[in-house]
Design a protein around this motif. Structure first.
Motif, PDB file in Angstrom:
ATOM      1  N   ASP A 105       0.731  -1.213   0.072  1.00 26.42           N
ATOM      2  CA  ASP A 105      -0.076  -0.076   0.067  1.00 26.42           C
ATOM      3  C   ASP A 105       0.876   1.265  -0.021  1.00 26.42           C
ATOM      4  O   ASP A 105       2.055   1.331   0.661  1.00 26.42           O
ATOM      5  N   GLU A 106       0.239   2.489  -0.526  1.00 25.66           N
ATOM      6  CA  GLU A 106       0.959   3.459  -0.471  1.00 25.66           C
ATOM      7  C   GLU A 106       0.211   4.487   0.047  1.00 25.66           C
ATOM      8  O   GLU A 106      -1.198   4.831  -0.202  1.00 25.66           O
ATOM      9  N   LEU A 107       0.623   5.454   1.033  1.00 27.81           N
ATOM     10  CA  LEU A 107      -0.295   6.326   1.564  1.00 27.81           C
ATOM     11  C   LEU A 107      -0.402   7.530   0.715  1.00 27.81           C
ATOM     12  O   LEU A 107       0.551   8.105   0.042  1.00 27.81           O
ATOM     13  N   PRO A 108      -1.424   8.338   0.445  1.00 25.29           N
ATOM     14  CA  PRO A 108      -1.788   9.470  -0.505  1.00 25.29           C
ATOM     15  C   PRO A 108      -1.254  10.463  -0.153  1.00 25.29           C
ATOM     16  O   PRO A 108      -1.736  11.496   0.487  1.00 25.29           O
ATOM     17  N   ILE A 109       0.187  10.775  -0.095  1.00 25.38           N
ATOM     18  CA  ILE A 109       0.779  12.118   0.418  1.00 25.38           C
ATOM     19  C   ILE A 109       1.418  12.868  -0.956  1.00 25.38           C
ATOM     20  O   ILE A 109       2.317  12.259  -1.619  1.00 25.38           O
ATOM     21  N   ASP A 110       1.087  14.043  -1.151  1.00 23.41           N
ATOM     22  CA  ASP A 110       1.557  14.823  -2.183  1.00 23.41           C
ATOM     23  C   ASP A 110       3.134  15.087  -2.002  1.00 23.41           C
ATOM     24  O   ASP A 110       3.531  15.631  -0.971  1.00 23.41           O
ATOM     25  N   GLY A 111       3.626  14.993  -3.230  1.00 26.17           N
ATOM     26  CA  GLY A 111       5.162  15.213  -3.150  1.00 26.17           C
ATOM     27  C   GLY A 111       6.116  14.313  -2.474  1.00 26.17           C
ATOM     28  O   GLY A 111       7.148  14.534  -2.159  1.00 26.17           O
ATOM     29  N   LEU A 112       5.338  13.223  -1.862  1.00 30.09           N
ATOM     30  CA  LEU A 112       6.220  12.113  -0.892  1.00 30.09           C
ATOM     31  C   LEU A 112       5.673  10.721  -1.233  1.00 30.09           C
ATOM     32  O   LEU A 112       4.632  10.700  -1.018  1.00 30.09           O
ATOM     33  N   GLU A 113       6.636   9.813  -1.446  1.00 29.36           N
ATOM     34  CA  GLU A 113       6.109   8.327  -1.755  1.00 29.36           C
ATOM     35  C   GLU A 113       6.221   7.646  -0.361  1.00 29.36           C
ATOM     36  O   GLU A 113       7.318   7.730   0.207  1.00 29.36           O
ATOM     37  N   ALA A 114       5.017   7.053   0.009  1.00 35.33           N
ATOM     38  CA  ALA A 114       5.166   6.532   1.282  1.00 35.33           C
ATOM     39  C   ALA A 114       4.620   5.031   1.171  1.00 35.33           C
ATOM     40  O   ALA A 114       3.329   4.856   1.075  1.00 35.33           O
ATOM     41  N   THR A 115       5.599   4.112   1.253  1.00 33.42           N
ATOM     42  CA  THR A 115       5.130   2.756   0.765  1.00 33.42           C
ATOM     43  C   THR A 115       5.216   1.740   2.114  1.00 33.42           C
ATOM     44  O   THR A 115       6.228   1.679   2.665  1.00 33.42           O
ATOM     45  N   VAL A 116       4.168   1.354   2.168  1.00 30.37           N
ATOM     46  CA  VAL A 116       4.079   0.026   3.223  1.00 30.37           C
ATOM     47  C   VAL A 116       4.843  -1.262   3.094  1.00 30.37           C
ATOM     48  O   VAL A 116       4.652  -1.545   1.820  1.00 30.37           O
TER      49      VAL A 116
END
Length: 398
Positions: free
Chosen positions: A222-233
């Motif tokens: 999953d990826e958190l929907p954060i603008d300008g930042l990739e956040a991968t679980v």
């Protein structure tokens, strides 16, 4: 795998009835009047340290000041995925594009000194906020809320619970209540979906329900929907992984330009090994929040080989009754030449990056050589002894 919300029509995933919440929890510490001390234990269910018991000190060690150091960069490229209507993206989607490494502004990562607990705030260049964990139940979110207010934060866009132990979600209910009533709200909450039979966990779910906060259960990919930042679980596993809180601890890799930050909550050796097997070289990170407060149950050799960080930040009390951070971990960090920060000595630690260069600023000055931090640890007989750091300047805030 898309981020999927917990069904709002379902009963909260709690294993105990309300009348059972005053009983001792699975960590072996009793609940008291709606609050819970469920400190972390090792895989066998026993306290991982043979250190003696000690109360937290009335004041923190060190002196007010800053310590700015340059670290390295070198995170690898990652693939984007497809997006769904909720704005979340899938790391396993059909569309694969190269990760954008050109970024504007700075990413701030605030490791808040909350004693024997965890709380980390990320602030993107656009002011979007990610709060990972909220400290211990005894503080009831007060220290975290005060810190966020001092930073001008009036909204938490993404509230993450790595797992349901009370030294990680102890302030969740209070933070939700505060920002929903006195601030601009909570954008969404995320956790592993693994329940815990504690009043602290129940209070968190009650606050979610009372303020109608969207709650999402996350898993690997999953990826958190954060603008300008990739956040991968990266954890928990997308496969059935049982109900062990540590094994299912939410672990996230944040990528900003060429910089990567990895946080794993209380993931221990078994979860670390699974991540190594599943993700291999993509685990490499410039900055790493030490797993399980610097416990010897985490930061195992193969995992550290894969992560290979320039900077590590340990969140634990100076006089931790569990002996955190453990000597073996600090010895390993020293041998690897990792620039190491410990909230018990350095206080609040803020890592800042423009996507390439990285620096760290601390509330109190002390060496970042892990060998020096090892020498600074209180011994078993003097767990609350005054630390040998400079106290000549201004007093330390609580």
């Amino acid at each position: 795998m898309l981020v999927t919300p917990l069904d709002a029509d379902d009963e909260p995933p709690v294993d105990a009835d309300a009348e059972d919440l005053e009983a001792a929890d699975t960590d072996g510490q009793a609940d008291d009047g709606g609050t819970q001390a469920d400190e972390t234990n090792d895989a066998d269910g026993e306290v991982e340290s043979d250190d003696g018991e000690a109360d937290e000190p009335d004041s923190e060690p060190g002196s007010a000041g800053t310590d700015i150091d340059d670290g390295g960069s070198g995170a690898g490229d990652a693939d984007d995925g497809s997006s769904d209507e909720s704005g979340a993206t899938s790391a396993n989607g059909d569309s694969e594009t190269e990760r954008t490494t050109d970024v504007d502004g700075e990413l701030e990562i605030h490791h808040i000194d909350v004693g024997q607990a965890d709380s980390t705030l990320l602030v993107t260049p656009d002011g979007e906020t990610v709060l990972i964990d909220t400290g211990d139940w005894r503080q009831d979110g007060s220290d975290v809320i005060a810190y966020l207010e001092s930073q001008g934060v009036d909204r938490v866009d993404h509230l993450v619970a790595t797992h349901a132990h009370a030294d990680h979600i102890g302030g969740h209910a209070a933070v939700i209540e505060h920002f929903e009533t006195d601030g601009d709200g909570i954008g969404a909450a995320y956790d592993s979906g693994v329940a815990h039979d504690s009043a602290t966990y129940e209070n968190y779910l009650d606050a979610i329900e009372a303020h109608d906060v969207d709650l999402f259960e996350v898993e690997e990919g999953d990826e958190l929907p954060i603008d300008g930042l990739e956040a991968t679980v990266l954890n928990p596993s997308a496969d059935e992984s049982g109900d062990d809180l540590h094994y299912n601890s939410v672990s996230v890799a944040f990528e900003f330009g060429k910089f990567t930050y990895l946080t794993t909550g209380d993931a221990e050796a078994d979860a670390e090994q699974r991540m190594v097997e599943e993700h291999g070289g993509t685990l490499e990170a410039d900055a790493y929040q030490a797993g399980h407060h610097g416990s010897s149950t985490s930061s195992n050799g193969p995992f550290m080989d894969a992560v290979d960080p320039e900077i590590a930040v340990i969140s634990s009390a100076y006089d931790s009754q569990y002996g955190h951070p453990h000597e073996a971990v600090l010895e390993d960090y020293a041998e690897r030449g990792i620039e190491t920060y410990w909230t018990g000595v350095h206080g609040d630690v803020v890592v800042t990056t423009d996507g390439a260069a990285v620096s760290a600023e601390t509330e109190r000055e002390f060496s970042t050589d892990a060998a020096d931090l090892r020498e600074e640890r209180p011994d078993e007989q003097a767990r609350v002894a005054t630390p040998q750091v400079d106290t000549a300047t201004a007093g330390v805030s609580g």
